[in-house]
Write a protein that holds these residues in place. Sequence first.
Motif, mmCIF file in Angstrom:
data_model
loop_
_atom_site.group_PDB
_atom_site.id
_atom_site.type_symbol
_atom_site.label_atom_id
_atom_site.label_comp_id
_atom_site.label_asym_id
_atom_site.label_seq_id
_atom_site.Cartn_x
_atom_site.Cartn_y
_atom_site.Cartn_z
ATOM 1 N N LEU A 1 35.262 34.521 35.751
ATOM 2 C CA LEU A 1 34.923 33.637 34.644
ATOM 3 C C LEU A 1 33.414 33.524 34.477
ATOM 4 N N GLY B 1 30.591 29.818 37.275
ATOM 5 C CA GLY B 1 32.042 29.909 37.130
ATOM 6 C C GLY B 1 32.741 28.951 38.084
ATOM 7 N N CYS C 1 39.376 35.555 29.221
ATOM 8 C CA CYS C 1 38.157 36.145 29.777
ATOM 9 C C CYS C 1 38.335 37.642 30.000
ATOM 10 N N VAL D 1 36.214 38.816 27.142
ATOM 11 C CA VAL D 1 34.855 38.651 27.668
ATOM 12 C C VAL D 1 34.821 39.091 29.122
ATOM 13 N N GLY E 1 32.427 37.914 31.742
ATOM 14 C CA GLY E 1 32.369 36.504 32.062
ATOM 15 C C GLY E 1 31.348 35.763 31.218
ATOM 16 N N LEU E 2 31.135 34.520 31.570
ATOM 17 C CA LEU E 2 30.216 33.692 30.804
ATOM 18 C C LEU E 2 28.808 34.261 30.811
ATOM 19 N N TRP F 1 28.391 37.413 28.830
ATOM 20 C CA TRP F 1 28.268 37.162 27.396
ATOM 21 C C TRP F 1 26.870 36.646 27.051
#
Lengths: 401, 328, 287
Positions: free
Chosen positions: B260, B272, B304, B308, B311-312, B315
């Motif tokens: 994540l 995450g 995710c 994506v 992950g965060l 991105w």
Amino acid sequence: MRTLILTGLAAAVLAFPAVAGQDAITIGLTVSETGALNVDSTAQMNGFRLWQEQVNEGGGISVADKKYKVNFISYDDQSKADRVQQLYSRLIIQDDADFLFSPYSSGLTSTAAIVSEQYGKVMITTGAAEDKTYTLGNKYLFQMYAPATTYLRGALDALKEVNPGAKVAFAYKDDGFSKAVVAGARVYAEKIGLAKAFDEAYAPGTTDFGPIINKVVASGADAIVGGGHYADGATLARQLFDHKAPLSFISLLVAPDSPKFAELGEAAAGNITAPSQWAPQAAYKVAFGPEGTAFNQSYRRKYNTEPSYHAAGGYAAGVVLQRAIEQADSLDGDKVTDALNKIDNTIFFGHVKFAVDPANHGLQIGHDMVIVQWQNQGGTLTKEVIWPKDARTKPLVYPLH
Amino acid sequence: MSLSKPFFWILVAVVAVFASVPGLTNNVALRESLLLSAVSIILASNLNLMIGFTGYVNFGNIVFFGLGGYFGVWLVVVAGVNLYIAALTGGLMVSFIAFLFGTGILRLRGAFFALATIGIAEAVKAFVSNFEPWGGATGLYLPLSTLIEFGGGGKTRIAMNNTMWTVYYLMIGIMAASLFLSYWIKRSKFGLGLFAIREDEEAAAVLGVNTPRTKAIIYSVSGFLPALAGAFYFFKSGLIKPEEAFDLHRSIEAIVMVMLGGQGSITGPAVGALLYDQLRGYLLTDPVLSSFQLVIAGALLLACVLFVPGGLMGWIYGRWPALRGILE
Amino acid sequence: MFGILASMLDGVLVGAVYGLAAIGLTLIWGVMDVINLTHGAMITLGMFALYLIFVKTGIMPYAALVPVAVIGFGFGLAVYWTSVHRVITRPPLMSLLSTFAVNMVLIGLGTALWSTDLYNVNYSVPGVTVQGFTFTGNHILAALAAALIAAGLFVFLQHTREGKAIRAVASNRRAAELMGVPSTLVLSHAFALGIAIAAVSGALIATLFPFDVLKGSVYELKSFVVCVLGGLGNPAGALMGGVLLGLIEGGVTPFIQVSWVPVIEFVLFVLILIAFPNGLFARGTRR
């Protein structure tokens, strides 16, 4: 779905005291709303809630000329220990809980006890039978259940009476609770002169009991005692029947006590015994609180099902706490603790007395287990109390088939 | 790892916030919440060394945490050893055992390695459940007096308070160590070897990286700090049982946190872990949503992975590439 | 002495069902290099599907296997298109995680619907009793069903057009496409087939043991062990691996404490992974 409705109801009930804006006693606890312990924990919560409802209907608990309604604040511990300390800290510090009820199960209770002892908060434990929890040096824990080591004594006594030369197989779940029960049972069996034919634990989560059943049969045992919790106990019972194990006596923990056990059918469930913390027919003479039949009726009216001993234990915890608060005539933790330490009475649940020796403070020393048996009465299975003799409703059916 | 780089100071700032805010405000609820988040960050960051840096998915990562807990608690309860020494011993033992196991299973690639780690985790759990010196299935319980003693003895409430805060600061310390360890490895030649293995193991070997030894070392190192954390965590919990110590579900959650947040980066797994842990804590106290905690977590992970995968942080770095240099 | 033999025979019967469960997993793995972590949830799906069909319509569980297979196939297609299709060309870790995510969602929903109550399919077929040891009819029929389905799968893969298309795509997707095989469609069917088999094995397990929402993961772990024993991507190997696992469980339990069996299983699992990565029954090397 049931969980949603229950939690919706919970939210509604929780909102009530806040709306009422009255003096309230806050009791904090965690419930295993999700996870493996959820079935028994929910039954326990039902007991708590029934008690709360009845107390509040009567205006509340009387303390020093005021009446306090009972307010619950509860969180989901997911049947896991990792958040228990966080949640109990929150209950004590943020939610200002006056008193605590334990989570369901001994492991979670021991973890919660670290926090409750730190802040000196009274915690009444239900569903936490392992003796070990009370030997770690506590002052404010109070156990409602009879300790694990005493569970099977009555079953062994009943067996000894009908077959003094019986050979016993101990087959049980490899977890703290079941091992503690069998540890006590093993010692007791030797004491009363019952021979041991077999003694093994199975891994939790076992679904195929074929191997262990074969070993029990091969050992020449007449009786099997043990099991663990609901899932494995019910599975073991069914498979003992499927394998036509030639046993005359079966006594399993927890599972046969649940009303659901009868669903296994007459053949599989018939004449199986179980130790129980309580049975509806157990007609104790009560010193305070409702009679057994009254509790049974109001529970059935509210929840449309027979109360299991988990539910009864929950209700009993409330009754005992209420009594202690009334005796202490105060909400102060230490005064209530003193009152709890002095209790030596019988309620619908049985006799209640807590050990006060610091070495095992809070251990329940007054309560005896009853042994129940599913007996076939004209086509349907009903649970009868077969031990102790003065509480029995029917004699033990022996042998099994 | 240079003091002139902004990331170093960002890490210091983050650790400082964790260390000071609960203490300054004397907010016990916040402390408990951040403790759990710190544990998650420790697990995720160290797991990232295997997943993100080396490209090996360790599904059984919880074994380090659990074994460290067992060594620590056992030494304290049975041998009466001081907690600090017990924890350190636990960490070293776990690293050693990991090195031994590692040389065996790191020969496997990809999914096979992942499966082997599951096998090890389940085997260890089953073994410990039967191992009577460690309490078997009952586990080990800590007498209250042990926790009171650790907090300086005397009045229960004060001593226990000390114990809880001390364990918290220790956990923050281990968290800091995890983050700085990741940073240091990333910037080192050893780290370069790891990334080479991740990209193309054969090429790395050909180019002179001693792949078996490198992998065994990082596997062993990735276990040390989680083991330490385990010892302190279970001490504070008052007991350790096989089911809780080797919970495969927790292993999986660590992987979810790494994915994540963004595997491979340093900020990613930490962020995450923090977000996932806080989300979980919040969901638990919401009466309606707690039943759906698993569903929500699963849906997040699926979204995710499908949309994506970086992950965060992946991105964010895609959107603002300059940040990659600052936030690592 | 007979006790040990009985134990081993019992193990073989149950092992056949474990083998069937593993076939679903190994088929998917072999065809598209995807480790399907929804496997446990699909076994659970099969269990509950059988239970609901049995309770609502009362038809014999063994006849209900067909609708269970159909439901499983449908679910399999759904899972494929939502979570596998997009990630199939990416590194295996991605499909591992996407299928795991779906698993979490399904188990979460299942728990919300059915909590962790124990359910039971009350249908007992009389068995065979020899010298005090009983082999239940349910066990015998389940093993037979498993063997028949495995045989059916073999025939399907070897002798039908669709089956050959699956094997072609498994062997070389590009080449198969060049030969006119609609690879994506075939992959989705192969995946759904694997799920259907997993669901049917769940239904068979439901006739043997009581179950709840969380039990699927126990059988998932067993399936992994069996797959590794039999060699990934090798359905016949999976069946044999299942029987072998059952034999080991049955043969070992009379001699040691039953609680040690999982330790032995998992240690064996790791050792075989290291020593025989293609399984004990591998025909040639396959990476």
